[in-house]
Write an enzyme that holds these catalytic residues in place. Structure first.
Site, PDB file in Angstrom:
ATOM      1  N   HIS A  73       0.757  -1.168   0.048  1.00  0.00           N
ATOM      2  CA  HIS A  73      -0.079  -0.004  -0.090  1.00  0.00           C
ATOM      3  C   HIS A  73       0.728   1.212  -0.062  1.00  0.00           C
ATOM      4  CE1 HIS A  73       0.165   1.296   4.433  1.00  0.00           C
ATOM      5  NE2 HIS A  73       0.471  -0.061   4.652  1.00  0.00           N
ATOM      6  N   ASP A  93       5.768   2.391   7.338  1.00  0.00           N
ATOM      7  CA  ASP A  93       4.514   1.887   6.941  1.00  0.00           C
ATOM      8  C   ASP A  93       3.953   2.965   5.927  1.00  0.00           C
ATOM      9  OD1 ASP A  93       2.043   0.695   6.915  1.00  0.00           O
ATOM     10  OD2 ASP A  93       1.317   1.405   8.888  1.00  0.00           O
ATOM     11  N   GLU A 127      -5.449   1.805   1.987  1.00  0.00           N
ATOM     12  CA  GLU A 127      -5.229   0.484   2.901  1.00  0.00           C
ATOM     13  C   GLU A 127      -5.623   0.840   4.251  1.00  0.00           C
ATOM     14  OE1 GLU A 127      -3.175  -2.462   5.662  1.00  0.00           O
ATOM     15  OE2 GLU A 127      -2.745  -0.233   5.282  1.00  0.00           O
ATOM     16  N   GLU A 128      -4.850   1.879   4.730  1.00  0.00           N
ATOM     17  CA  GLU A 128      -5.115   2.062   6.131  1.00  0.00           C
ATOM     18  C   GLU A 128      -6.550   2.436   6.691  1.00  0.00           C
ATOM     19  OE1 GLU A 128      -2.676   1.960   7.953  1.00  0.00           O
ATOM     20  OE2 GLU A 128      -0.709   2.386   7.009  1.00  0.00           O
ATOM     21  N   ASP A 155       4.625  -5.066   3.268  1.00  0.00           N
ATOM     22  CA  ASP A 155       3.890  -3.930   4.118  1.00  0.00           C
ATOM     23  C   ASP A 155       4.761  -3.958   5.253  1.00  0.00           C
ATOM     24  OD1 ASP A 155       2.328  -1.957   5.579  1.00  0.00           O
ATOM     25  OD2 ASP A 155       0.635  -3.125   5.799  1.00  0.00           O
ATOM     26  N   HIS A 233       1.841   4.906  12.087  1.00  0.00           N
ATOM     27  CA  HIS A 233       0.674   5.534  12.137  1.00  0.00           C
ATOM     28  C   HIS A 233       0.869   7.021  13.082  1.00  0.00           C
ATOM     29  CE1 HIS A 233      -1.891   1.643  11.359  1.00  0.00           C
ATOM     30  NE2 HIS A 233      -0.865   2.147  10.355  1.00  0.00           N
TER      31      HIS A 233
HETATM   32  N1  BES Z   1       1.375  -2.040   8.143  1.00  0.00           N
HETATM   33  C1  BES Z   1       0.034  -2.137   9.120  1.00  0.00           C
HETATM   34  C2  BES Z   1      -0.231  -3.031  10.157  1.00  0.00           C
HETATM   35  C3  BES Z   1       0.385  -4.463   9.837  1.00  0.00           C
HETATM   36  C4  BES Z   1       0.881  -4.870  11.047  1.00  0.00           C
HETATM   37  C5  BES Z   1       0.824  -5.154   8.729  1.00  0.00           C
HETATM   38  C6  BES Z   1       1.429  -6.290  11.011  1.00  0.00           C
HETATM   39  C7  BES Z   1       1.399  -6.413   8.738  1.00  0.00           C
HETATM   40  C8  BES Z   1       1.311  -6.980   9.940  1.00  0.00           C
HETATM   41  C9  BES Z   1      -1.184  -1.701   8.167  1.00  0.00           C
HETATM   42  O1  BES Z   1      -0.855  -0.485   7.197  1.00  0.00           O
HETATM   43  C10 BES Z   1      -2.469  -1.384   8.894  1.00  0.00           C
HETATM   44  O2  BES Z   1      -2.221  -0.507   9.843  1.00  0.00           O
HETATM   45  N2  BES Z   1      -3.407  -1.958   8.930  1.00  0.00           N
HETATM   46  C11 BES Z   1      -4.558  -1.631   9.689  1.00  0.00           C
HETATM   47  C12 BES Z   1      -5.713  -2.691   9.340  1.00  0.00           C
HETATM   48  C13 BES Z   1      -6.736  -1.946   8.494  1.00  0.00           C
HETATM   49  C14 BES Z   1      -7.852  -2.965   8.322  1.00  0.00           C
HETATM   50  C15 BES Z   1      -7.189  -0.804   8.600  1.00  0.00           C
HETATM   51  C16 BES Z   1      -4.344  -2.081  11.139  1.00  0.00           C
HETATM   52  O3  BES Z   1      -3.457  -2.929  11.291  1.00  0.00           O
HETATM   53  O4  BES Z   1      -5.207  -1.319  12.008  1.00  0.00           O
HETATM   54 ZN    ZN Z   2       0.952  -0.783   6.385  1.00  0.00          ZN
END
Ligand code: BES
Ligand code: ZN
Length: 265
Positions: A73, A93, A127-128, A155, A233
């Site tokens: 992403h 990230d 994605e976020e 990612d 984040h």
């Molecule tokens: N890179 C992050 C999180 C992540 C953690 C990815 C461990 C792979 C392994 C990703 O961009 C993220 O923050 N994802 C969201 C989920 C989404 C459904 C909003 C999260 O983890 O809150």
């Molecule tokens: Zn991510």
């Protein structure tokens, strides 16, 4: 390294902010310039109806329609609810994943690699905020019965969380057979590299969008969940957290390169 640096300079790459559109254009132009000499290459935007940031898709067209996807992403976010003006460098990230993909493209082009199958490189939007970009793309590919034979998601690739592992593969929302194959690639091509397994516990990134549509997906990740970069984040997700090098991400570039080439046979 320079790609992570450059992507981090956008105030954020939020899916609904102007800089999120500018950063998409930057990735588009970068991938376009890396493939400008190739008439089997096609660069395009995948536009989304509910927000302005487009996804970016680079296709290296092979003789057969079977397709290998390498994606990550492009968007970044700061704070729980984001916001279009909050500073979100997103160096790890996920500028790291986009930079890793860009390096794979660069190496393939530098070596004049001509695939038999079709290879697609994807920089997903949004994605976020719930895997929105990849969800639309994977759903569209499924609807059109696109023969995607393997998906690798990158990612977060540039923070070395512990000494135990270089690469950690998530076992949930991924394909077990393909994960074993990726592990074998690591053993074969990155001999001294240490890898292991962990789980996200939820659909933590875009691999889940592909998995949910029935496509085999894997996500080699920078560390275990507990040892991953905890500055993501926030406005502290900067390159200096990784000592201003891209040495950890370089391992993922090698692994992803071997994935693309070994599936293309
Ligand atoms: N890179 C992050 C999180 C992540 C953690 C990815 C461990 C792979 C392994 C990703 O961009 C993220 O923050 N994802 C969201 C989920 C989404 C459904 C909003 C999260 O983890 O809150
Ligand atoms: Zn991510």
């Amino acid at each position: 390294l320079s790609m992570i640096q450059k992507l981090s300079t956008f105030n954020n790459r939020y899916y609904k902010s102007p800089t999120g559109v500018e950063s998409a254009k930057f990735i588009y132009e970068k991938w376009k310039s890396l493939t400008s000499m190739r008439n089997d290459a096609k660069i395009e935007y995948f536009n989304h109806s509910s927000w302005n940031q487009p996804s970016v898709i680079l296709t290296i067209q092979g003789a057969t329609p079977e397709t290998v996807v390498l994606g990550g992403h492009q968007d970044s976010i700061s704070g729980y609810f984001g916001g279009s003006s909050a500073r979100a460098p997103g160096a790890d990230d996920n500028a790291s994943g986009i930079a890793t993909i860009t390096e794979v493209i660069r190496v393939l082009m530098q070596n004049d690699y001509r695939p038999t199958k079709t290879i697609k490189f994807m920089a997903y939007a949004a994605e976020e905020v719930g895997l929105l970009g990849s969800k639309e793309i994977a759903t569209d590919y499924k609807k059109r019965s696109e023969p995607v034979i393997g998906v690798m998601q990158l990612d977060m690739t540039n923070f070395k969380g512990n000494d135990e592992f270089d690469i950690v593969m998530m076992t949930d929302y991924t394909n077990n057979e393909q994960n074993k194959f990726v592990g074998k690639l690591a053993d074969t091509y990155l001999g001294t590299l240490k890898w292991g397994y962990d789980r996200c516990g939820y659909g933590c990134s875009d691999h889940a969008s592909w998995h949910n549509q029935g496509y085999p997906a894997s996500i080699p990740f920078e560390a275990t969940m507990s040892d991953m970069n905890h500055n993501i984040h926030t406005n502290r997700d900067t390159l200096d957290v990784s000592n201003n090098t891209a040495s950890h991400a370089a391992k993922f570039a090698k692994l992803a390169l071997s994935f693309v080439i070994e599936l293309d046979r």
